[in-house]
Design a protein around this motif. Structure first.
Motif, PDB file in Angstrom:
ATOM      1  N   GLY A 194       0.846  -1.186   0.000  1.00 22.26           N
ATOM      2  CA  GLY A 194       0.000   0.000   0.000  1.00 22.26           C
ATOM      3  C   GLY A 194       0.877   1.229   0.000  1.00 22.26           C
ATOM      4  N   ALA A 195       1.274   1.644   1.204  1.00 25.60           N
ATOM      5  CA  ALA A 195       2.174   2.791   1.318  1.00 25.60           C
ATOM      6  C   ALA A 195       3.491   2.523   0.594  1.00 25.60           C
ATOM      7  CB  ALA A 195       2.427   3.108   2.788  1.00 25.60           C
ATOM      8  N   SER A 196       3.852   1.254   0.472  1.00 31.32           N
ATOM      9  CA  SER A 196       5.084   0.884  -0.232  1.00 31.32           C
ATOM     10  C   SER A 196       5.069   1.339  -1.687  1.00 31.32           C
ATOM     11  CB  SER A 196       5.278  -0.626  -0.170  1.00 31.32           C
ATOM     12  OG  SER A 196       4.196  -1.293  -0.800  1.00 31.32           O
ATOM     13  N   GLN A 197       3.874   1.449  -2.268  1.00 33.01           N
ATOM     14  CA  GLN A 197       3.759   1.864  -3.666  1.00 33.01           C
ATOM     15  C   GLN A 197       3.907   3.378  -3.826  1.00 33.01           C
ATOM     16  OE1 GLN A 197       3.227  -0.696  -6.276  1.00 33.01           O
ATOM     17  NE2 GLN A 197       4.162  -1.511  -4.402  1.00 33.01           N
ATOM     18  N   LEU A 198       3.685   4.109  -2.755  1.00 33.10           N
ATOM     19  CA  LEU A 198       3.816   5.560  -2.797  1.00 33.10           C
ATOM     20  C   LEU A 198       5.222   6.017  -2.430  1.00 33.10           C
ATOM     21  CD1 LEU A 198       0.445   6.468  -1.053  1.00 33.10           C
ATOM     22  CD2 LEU A 198       0.970   6.613  -3.480  1.00 33.10           C
ATOM     23  N   TYR A 199       5.881   5.230  -1.584  1.00 33.28           N
ATOM     24  CA  TYR A 199       7.228   5.577  -1.128  1.00 33.28           C
ATOM     25  C   TYR A 199       8.159   4.381  -1.344  1.00 33.28           C
ATOM     26  CZ  TYR A 199       4.737   9.387   1.178  1.00 33.28           C
ATOM     27  OH  TYR A 199       3.947  10.482   1.438  1.00 33.28           O
ATOM     28  N   PRO A 200       8.395   4.000  -2.602  1.00 34.25           N
ATOM     29  CA  PRO A 200       9.165   2.775  -2.851  1.00 34.25           C
ATOM     30  C   PRO A 200      10.598   2.837  -2.351  1.00 34.25           C
ATOM     31  CG  PRO A 200       8.814   4.008  -4.879  1.00 34.25           C
ATOM     32  CD  PRO A 200       7.946   4.644  -3.850  1.00 34.25           C
ATOM     33  N   GLU A 201      11.219   4.026  -2.402  1.00 35.52           N
ATOM     34  CA  GLU A 201      12.595   4.107  -1.948  1.00 35.52           C
ATOM     35  C   GLU A 201      12.691   3.961  -0.428  1.00 35.52           C
ATOM     36  OE1 GLU A 201      11.153   8.420  -2.117  1.00 35.52           O
ATOM     37  OE2 GLU A 201      10.612   6.441  -2.856  1.00 35.52           O
ATOM     38  N   ALA A 202      11.726   4.557   0.297  1.00 37.54           N
ATOM     39  CA  ALA A 202      11.706   4.409   1.756  1.00 37.54           C
ATOM     40  C   ALA A 202      11.335   2.978   2.140  1.00 37.54           C
ATOM     41  CB  ALA A 202      10.714   5.399   2.369  1.00 37.54           C
ATOM     42  N   TRP A 203      10.422   2.368   1.374  1.00 40.27           N
ATOM     43  CA  TRP A 203      10.050   0.980   1.639  1.00 40.27           C
ATOM     44  C   TRP A 203      11.241   0.046   1.447  1.00 40.27           C
ATOM     45  CZ3 TRP A 203       6.549  -1.827   3.983  1.00 40.27           C
ATOM     46  CH2 TRP A 203       6.450  -3.186   3.705  1.00 40.27           C
ATOM     47  N   ALA A 204      12.061   0.326   0.437  1.00 39.57           N
ATOM     48  CA  ALA A 204      13.241  -0.499   0.201  1.00 39.57           C
ATOM     49  C   ALA A 204      14.172  -0.467   1.404  1.00 39.57           C
ATOM     50  CB  ALA A 204      13.978  -0.030  -1.056  1.00 39.57           C
ATOM     51  N   GLU A 205      14.304   0.688   2.031  1.00 35.37           N
ATOM     52  CA  GLU A 205      15.142   0.790   3.232  1.00 35.37           C
ATOM     53  C   GLU A 205      14.491   0.067   4.410  1.00 35.37           C
ATOM     54  OE1 GLU A 205      16.476   4.662   4.266  1.00 35.37           O
ATOM     55  OE2 GLU A 205      16.951   5.231   2.198  1.00 35.37           O
ATOM     56  N   PHE A 206      13.179   0.230   4.559  1.00 32.24           N
ATOM     57  CA  PHE A 206      12.478  -0.390   5.691  1.00 32.24           C
ATOM     58  C   PHE A 206      12.495  -1.913   5.577  1.00 32.24           C
ATOM     59  CE2 PHE A 206       8.382  -1.903   7.533  1.00 32.24           C
ATOM     60  CZ  PHE A 206       8.671  -1.626   8.866  1.00 32.24           C
ATOM     61  N   SER A 207      12.065  -2.436   4.447  1.00 30.66           N
ATOM     62  CA  SER A 207      12.031  -3.896   4.278  1.00 30.66           C
ATOM     63  C   SER A 207      13.441  -4.464   4.161  1.00 30.66           C
ATOM     64  CB  SER A 207      11.203  -4.268   3.054  1.00 30.66           C
ATOM     65  OG  SER A 207      11.751  -3.712   1.878  1.00 30.66           O
ATOM     66  N   GLY A 208      14.363  -3.674   3.607  1.00 27.80           N
ATOM     67  CA  GLY A 208      15.718  -4.145   3.408  1.00 27.80           C
ATOM     68  C   GLY A 208      16.542  -4.249   4.677  1.00 27.80           C
ATOM     69  N   HIS A 209      15.996  -3.754   5.782  1.00 31.06           N
ATOM     70  CA  HIS A 209      16.729  -3.855   7.047  1.00 31.06           C
ATOM     71  C   HIS A 209      16.764  -5.293   7.563  1.00 31.06           C
ATOM     72  CE1 HIS A 209      18.533  -2.338  10.712  1.00 31.06           C
ATOM     73  NE2 HIS A 209      17.650  -3.021  11.437  1.00 31.06           N
ATOM     74  N   VAL A 210      15.872  -6.137   7.042  1.00 33.03           N
ATOM     75  CA  VAL A 210      15.852  -7.547   7.460  1.00 33.03           C
ATOM     76  C   VAL A 210      16.154  -8.411   6.234  1.00 33.03           C
ATOM     77  CG1 VAL A 210      14.199  -7.070   9.304  1.00 33.03           C
ATOM     78  CG2 VAL A 210      13.370  -7.826   7.093  1.00 33.03           C
ATOM     79  N   PRO A 211      16.724  -9.589   6.438  1.00 33.94           N
ATOM     80  CA  PRO A 211      17.064 -10.443   5.296  1.00 33.94           C
ATOM     81  C   PRO A 211      15.819 -10.941   4.563  1.00 33.94           C
ATOM     82  CG  PRO A 211      17.496 -11.576   7.374  1.00 33.94           C
ATOM     83  CD  PRO A 211      17.179 -10.165   7.715  1.00 33.94           C
ATOM     84  N   PRO A 212      15.973 -11.295   3.289  1.00 35.34           N
ATOM     85  CA  PRO A 212      14.817 -11.679   2.465  1.00 35.34           C
ATOM     86  C   PRO A 212      13.950 -12.765   3.087  1.00 35.34           C
ATOM     87  CG  PRO A 212      16.750 -11.405   1.082  1.00 35.34           C
ATOM     88  CD  PRO A 212      17.230 -11.283   2.495  1.00 35.34           C
TER      89      PRO A 212
END
Length: 327
Positions: free
Chosen positions: A153-171
């Motif tokens: 949802g919000a990930s689609q509006l702020y993809p660069e911030a989402w990449a940092e948030f989700s990327g803090h944990v391993p896949p």
């Protein structure tokens, strides 16, 4: 008339203190305005953010006697960022303790974001103690709202911030980000806790801003603020805020005789307007004001205007109180 209302000038508390609420918790509280004025309680967001001096300025100090407090684990309350005995229903009980301490029979309840959730839970539990409700940025603690923030949802509006948030944990852990962050935020390693807290709080800070605000983001990610917000929010959200599915909508009938105003930003990317609309359908008497150029924060011009006018209206202050269109 097209001029929007702004916050009242800064005001200092006329009283403050700590209240022992049991379970090892002590709550910091303060009262602002005029002793004997219209009673009100302000419920801050997060959960975990604590109160600020600017929040006092939403009320006319000549007319109101406002109690603000740091919820369990927040701000000056102790223990700092404590999770034990820290649930929605502990907070509802704390509000009642504070009301009795202040000597009020009933009061206006004013809350935004998580504060709107807590306001609804309190009002539905103790409707006889609520004169009016002023709510902002409605959050109903539904699975859809959690998914919007932490899945899709919000990930689609702020993809660069989402990449940092989700990327803090391993896949391999990204299928349940709340669980992954909870492990880090409750780690025995202080450095692990702080790193996760800063990333969590940065993600939230991005979603609450309509326009970039570096100063606000710096405050959001300051060490103590980030730790309290991230730990307590993750703790609450993993437990669905201790609410049954759909509970706040199901029990909205208990609010039927309580006058209320909802000020909701059209472009609120943290708590989208769908929740406010759903609450309006369940509580048709409430005055829902969707601000066409508003986001999430109470400091945005259109949101401030609606909240100050609502507080003035319920204090009986003369003058135009309906929402204004943007300039």
């Amino acid at each position: 008339m097209s001029e929007r209302r702004t916050l009242y000038p800064p005001v200092e508390p006329f009283a403050s203190g700590m209240l022992d609420v049991g379970d090892g918790h002590s709550i910091y509280w303060e009262r602002c305005g005029t002793p004997g004025g219209k009673p009100a309680v302000f419920l801050h967001g997060g959960p975990g953010s604590g109160i600020s001096a600017k929040q006092r300025q939403q009320f006319d100090p000549a007319l109101y006697d406002v109690l603000l407090f740091d919820q369990r684990g927040c701000g000056k309350s102790t223990p700092f960022a404590g999770l034990d005995h820290n649930t929605t229903w502990h907070l509802v009980a704390d509000i009642e303790r504070l009301r009795v301490m202040a000597g009020h029979d009933k009061w206006l309840v004013f809350g935004g974001s998580w504060g709107s959730t807590l306001s609804l839970a309190y009002a539905q539990t103790h409707p006889e103690r609520v004169n009016e409700l002023v709510l902002r940025g409605i959050f109903l603690a539904s699975q859809q709202e959690y998914d919007w923030l932490y899945t899709y949802g919000a990930s689609q509006l702020y993809p660069e911030a989402w990449a940092e948030f989700s990327g803090h944990v391993p896949p391999e852990e990204r299928g349940d980000l709340l669980a992954a962050y909870h492990r880090r935020l409750t780690s025995d390693d202080a450095a692990v806790r702080l790193a996760a807290a800063k990333v969590w709080s940065m993600w939230e800070g991005v979603t609450v801003t309509l326009l970039p605000d570096p100063e606000m983001l710096a405050d959001f990610t300051a060490d103590d603020h980030a730790v309290a917000v991230a730990r307590i929010e993750c703790h609450y959200f993993r437990h669905n805020c201790w609410l049954e599915p759909g509970q706040l909508l199901r029990d909205a009938h208990k609010l039927r005789y309580i006058p209320g105003v909802i000020v909701q930003g059209r472009h609120d990317c943290c708590t989208p307007p769908a929740a406010a609309w759903a609450l309006k359908q369940a509580w048709p008497e409430v005055d829902l004001q969707i601000v066409p150029d508003g986001g999430h924060l109470f400091t945005e011009p259109g949101i401030t205007d609606g909240l100050v006018r609502a507080a003035d209206r319920f204090a009986g202050k003369p003058g135009r109180t309906e929402p204004l269109l943007p300039n």
